[in-house]
Scaffold this motif. Structure first.
Motif, PDB file in Angstrom:
ATOM      1  N   PHE A   1      59.498  86.941  22.160  1.00 22.12           N
ATOM      2  CA  PHE A   1      58.536  86.589  21.103  1.00 22.12           C
ATOM      3  C   PHE A   1      57.124  86.790  21.630  1.00 22.12           C
ATOM      4  CE2 PHE A   1      61.236  83.259  18.582  1.00 22.12           C
ATOM      5  CZ  PHE A   1      62.279  84.174  18.514  1.00 22.12           C
ATOM      6  N   THR A   2      56.240  87.227  20.733  1.00 16.46           N
ATOM      7  CA  THR A   2      54.836  87.421  21.093  1.00 16.46           C
ATOM      8  C   THR A   2      53.949  86.843  20.001  1.00 16.46           C
ATOM      9  OG1 THR A   2      55.361  89.468  22.264  1.00 16.46           O
ATOM     10  CG2 THR A   2      53.059  89.084  21.705  1.00 16.46           C
ATOM     11  N   GLY A   3      53.056  85.964  20.407  1.00 13.74           N
ATOM     12  CA  GLY A   3      52.126  85.377  19.465  1.00 13.74           C
ATOM     13  C   GLY A   3      50.796  86.113  19.488  1.00 13.74           C
ATOM     14  N   SER A   4      50.152  86.175  18.339  1.00 12.54           N
ATOM     15  CA  SER A   4      48.831  86.785  18.240  1.00 12.54           C
ATOM     16  C   SER A   4      48.101  86.173  17.048  1.00 12.54           C
ATOM     17  CB  SER A   4      48.942  88.301  18.070  1.00 12.54           C
ATOM     18  OG  SER A   4      49.613  88.624  16.865  1.00 12.54           O
ATOM     19  N   ARG A   5      46.825  86.474  16.940  1.00  5.53           N
ATOM     20  CA  ARG A   5      46.055  85.977  15.798  1.00  5.53           C
ATOM     21  C   ARG A   5      44.925  86.935  15.484  1.00  5.53           C
ATOM     22  NH1 ARG A   5      43.884  80.250  17.610  1.00  5.53           N
ATOM     23  NH2 ARG A   5      42.751  80.311  15.611  1.00  5.53           N
ATOM     24  N   ASP A   6      44.507  86.929  14.248  1.00  9.33           N
ATOM     25  CA  ASP A   6      43.367  87.716  13.782  1.00  9.33           C
ATOM     26  C   ASP A   6      42.430  86.739  13.087  1.00  9.33           C
ATOM     27  OD1 ASP A   6      41.539  89.346  12.523  1.00  9.33           O
ATOM     28  OD2 ASP A   6      43.013  90.856  11.955  1.00  9.33           O
ATOM     29  N   ASN A   7      41.420  86.293  13.784  1.00  6.48           N
ATOM     30  CA  ASN A   7      40.537  85.278  13.220  1.00  6.48           C
ATOM     31  C   ASN A   7      39.735  85.805  12.037  1.00  6.48           C
ATOM     32  OD1 ASN A   7      41.421  83.329  15.006  1.00  6.48           O
ATOM     33  ND2 ASN A   7      39.720  83.615  16.438  1.00  6.48           N
ATOM     34  N   ALA A   8      39.515  87.115  11.986  1.00  3.19           N
ATOM     35  CA  ALA A   8      38.799  87.694  10.852  1.00  3.19           C
ATOM     36  C   ALA A   8      39.624  87.567   9.572  1.00  3.19           C
ATOM     37  CB  ALA A   8      38.470  89.156  11.124  1.00  3.19           C
ATOM     38  N   LYS A   9      40.938  87.516   9.729  1.00  3.46           N
ATOM     39  CA  LYS A   9      41.838  87.384   8.582  1.00  3.46           C
ATOM     40  C   LYS A   9      42.396  85.972   8.440  1.00  3.46           C
ATOM     41  CE  LYS A   9      43.371  92.208   8.641  1.00  3.46           C
ATOM     42  NZ  LYS A   9      44.543  93.123   8.726  1.00  3.46           N
ATOM     43  N   ASN A  10      41.937  85.071   9.298  1.00  2.00           N
ATOM     44  CA  ASN A  10      42.450  83.692   9.270  1.00  2.00           C
ATOM     45  C   ASN A  10      43.974  83.660   9.302  1.00  2.00           C
ATOM     46  OD1 ASN A  10      39.865  82.688   9.139  1.00  2.00           O
ATOM     47  ND2 ASN A  10      40.186  81.486   7.294  1.00  2.00           N
TER      48      ASN A  10
ATOM     49  N   PHE B   1      39.073  78.054  11.145  1.00  2.00           N
ATOM     50  CA  PHE B   1      40.330  78.555  11.711  1.00  2.00           C
ATOM     51  C   PHE B   1      40.196  78.887  13.190  1.00  2.00           C
ATOM     52  CE2 PHE B   1      44.414  80.507  11.637  1.00  2.00           C
ATOM     53  CZ  PHE B   1      44.330  81.699  12.348  1.00  2.00           C
ATOM     54  N   SER B   2      39.133  79.573  13.569  1.00  2.00           N
ATOM     55  CA  SER B   2      38.979  80.039  14.948  1.00  2.00           C
ATOM     56  C   SER B   2      38.732  78.901  15.933  1.00  2.00           C
ATOM     57  CB  SER B   2      37.843  81.058  15.029  1.00  2.00           C
ATOM     58  OG  SER B   2      36.620  80.448  14.656  1.00  2.00           O
ATOM     59  N   ARG B   3      38.521  77.691  15.451  1.00  2.00           N
ATOM     60  CA  ARG B   3      38.278  76.556  16.343  1.00  2.00           C
ATOM     61  C   ARG B   3      39.569  75.897  16.814  1.00  2.00           C
ATOM     62  NH1 ARG B   3      34.237  72.762  13.139  1.00  2.00           N
ATOM     63  NH2 ARG B   3      34.589  71.508  15.021  1.00  2.00           N
ATOM     64  N   TYR B   4      40.693  76.327  16.247  1.00  2.00           N
ATOM     65  CA  TYR B   4      41.951  75.644  16.520  1.00  2.00           C
ATOM     66  C   TYR B   4      42.849  76.441  17.461  1.00  2.00           C
ATOM     67  CZ  TYR B   4      40.995  72.474  12.625  1.00  2.00           C
ATOM     68  OH  TYR B   4      40.449  71.539  11.800  1.00  2.00           O
ATOM     69  N   ILE B   5      43.427  75.742  18.424  1.00  2.00           N
ATOM     70  CA  ILE B   5      44.599  76.251  19.114  1.00  2.00           C
ATOM     71  C   ILE B   5      45.761  76.083  18.140  1.00  2.00           C
ATOM     72  CG2 ILE B   5      46.220  75.807  20.994  1.00  2.00           C
ATOM     73  CD1 ILE B   5      43.774  74.803  22.619  1.00  2.00           C
ATOM     74  N   LEU B   6      46.554  77.118  17.980  1.00  2.00           N
ATOM     75  CA  LEU B   6      47.634  77.094  17.002  1.00  2.00           C
ATOM     76  C   LEU B   6      48.988  77.210  17.680  1.00  2.00           C
ATOM     77  CD1 LEU B   6      46.060  79.502  14.387  1.00  2.00           C
ATOM     78  CD2 LEU B   6      46.113  77.004  14.291  1.00  2.00           C
ATOM     79  N   GLY B   7      49.980  76.657  17.037  1.00  2.00           N
ATOM     80  CA  GLY B   7      51.313  76.691  17.600  1.00  2.00           C
ATOM     81  C   GLY B   7      52.377  77.049  16.589  1.00  2.00           C
ATOM     82  N   TRP B   8      53.495  77.515  17.104  1.00  2.00           N
ATOM     83  CA  TRP B   8      54.703  77.750  16.315  1.00  2.00           C
ATOM     84  C   TRP B   8      55.785  76.792  16.814  1.00  2.00           C
ATOM     85  CZ3 TRP B   8      55.014  80.753  12.093  1.00  2.00           C
ATOM     86  CH2 TRP B   8      54.086  81.772  11.906  1.00  2.00           C
ATOM     87  N   PHE B   9      56.504  76.223  15.876  1.00  2.00           N
ATOM     88  CA  PHE B   9      57.643  75.377  16.159  1.00  2.00           C
ATOM     89  C   PHE B   9      58.809  75.842  15.293  1.00  2.00           C
ATOM     90  CE2 PHE B   9      55.873  71.770  18.601  1.00  2.00           C
ATOM     91  CZ  PHE B   9      54.534  72.079  18.518  1.00  2.00           C
ATOM     92  N   ARG B  10      60.000  75.363  15.612  1.00  2.00           N
ATOM     93  CA  ARG B  10      61.145  75.678  14.769  1.00  2.00           C
ATOM     94  C   ARG B  10      62.108  74.498  14.754  1.00  2.00           C
ATOM     95  NH1 ARG B  10      64.078  80.349  18.522  1.00  2.00           N
ATOM     96  NH2 ARG B  10      64.824  78.957  20.176  1.00  2.00           N
ATOM     97  N   GLN B  11      62.881  74.446  13.680  1.00  2.00           N
ATOM     98  CA  GLN B  11      63.877  73.385  13.544  1.00  2.00           C
ATOM     99  C   GLN B  11      65.151  73.981  12.985  1.00  2.00           C
ATOM    100  OE1 GLN B  11      62.589  69.934  11.316  1.00  2.00           O
ATOM    101  NE2 GLN B  11      64.188  68.678  12.224  1.00  2.00           N
ATOM    102  N   ALA B  12      66.190  73.931  13.807  1.00  2.00           N
ATOM    103  CA  ALA B  12      67.507  74.405  13.396  1.00  2.00           C
ATOM    104  C   ALA B  12      68.257  73.272  12.705  1.00  2.00           C
ATOM    105  CB  ALA B  12      68.280  74.895  14.615  1.00  2.00           C
TER     106      ALA B  12
END
Length: 125
Positions: A68-77, A29-40
Motif C-alpha cells: 500500500f502507498t499513501g499520498s495526498r494532493d493538497n491542491a485538490k484537498n 486540509f493541508s494542516r492535518y496529518i491524515l490516516g487510513w484505517f480499516r475494519q473487517a
C-alpha cells in the motif's frame, strides 16, 4: 474542522489493485496529518497508514508495508491509498481520518477524528 468522504472501494480479485480516495471539505486540509484505517467484519478497527501534512512522509502497518502507498494532493484537498497485491485478508471497510491528538507516528484510533463514512473493499480469492 475538516469533513472527509471516502470513495473508490469495490470488489477485486486477489492480486489486484484499487485506489481509494479521501476528499475533504474545508480550507485547512493541508494542516492535518491524515490516516487510513480499516475494519473487517467481526474485528476491531485497525490502523493502516498515515501521511504527513505535505505528503513527504508516511508510515504503515506491518501488514500492508510494500503493498500500500499513501499520498495526498493538497491542491485538490484529496488523499489517496494505492493498494496493490491485494489479499482476501484486506477485505474491510476503509476509513480516513485526521490526526486530532497525539503526534506523528500515532496509530491509535482515539488520536484521530473527523472520520469519514467508509468505503467497502472486498478481495475475492
Amino acid at each position: 474542522q475538516v469533513q472527509l468522504v471516502e470513495s473508490g472501494g469495490g470488489l477485486v480479485q486477489a492480486g489486484g489493485s484499487l485506489r481509494l480516495s479521501c476528499a475533504a471539505s474545508g480550507r485547512s486540509f493541508s494542516r492535518y496529518i491524515l490516516g487510513w484505517f480499516r475494519q473487517a467484519p467481526g474485528k476491531e478497527r485497525e490502523f493502516v497508514a498515515a501521511i504527513s501534512w505535505k505528503g513527504e512522509r508516511t508510515y504503515y502497518a506491518d501488514s500492508v508495508k510494500g503493498r500500500f502507498t499513501g499520498s495526498r494532493d493538497n491542491a485538490k484537498n484529496t488523499m489517496y491509498l494505492q493498494m496493490n497485491s491485494l489479499e482476501p485478508e484486506d477485505t474491510a471497510v476503509y476509513y480516513c481520518a485526521a490526526l486530532a491528538g497525539g503526534s506523528w507516528g500515532s496509530t491509535k484510533i482515539a488520536d484521530f477524528g473527523s472520520w469519514g463514512q467508509g468505503t467497502q473493499v472486498t478481495v475475492s480469492s
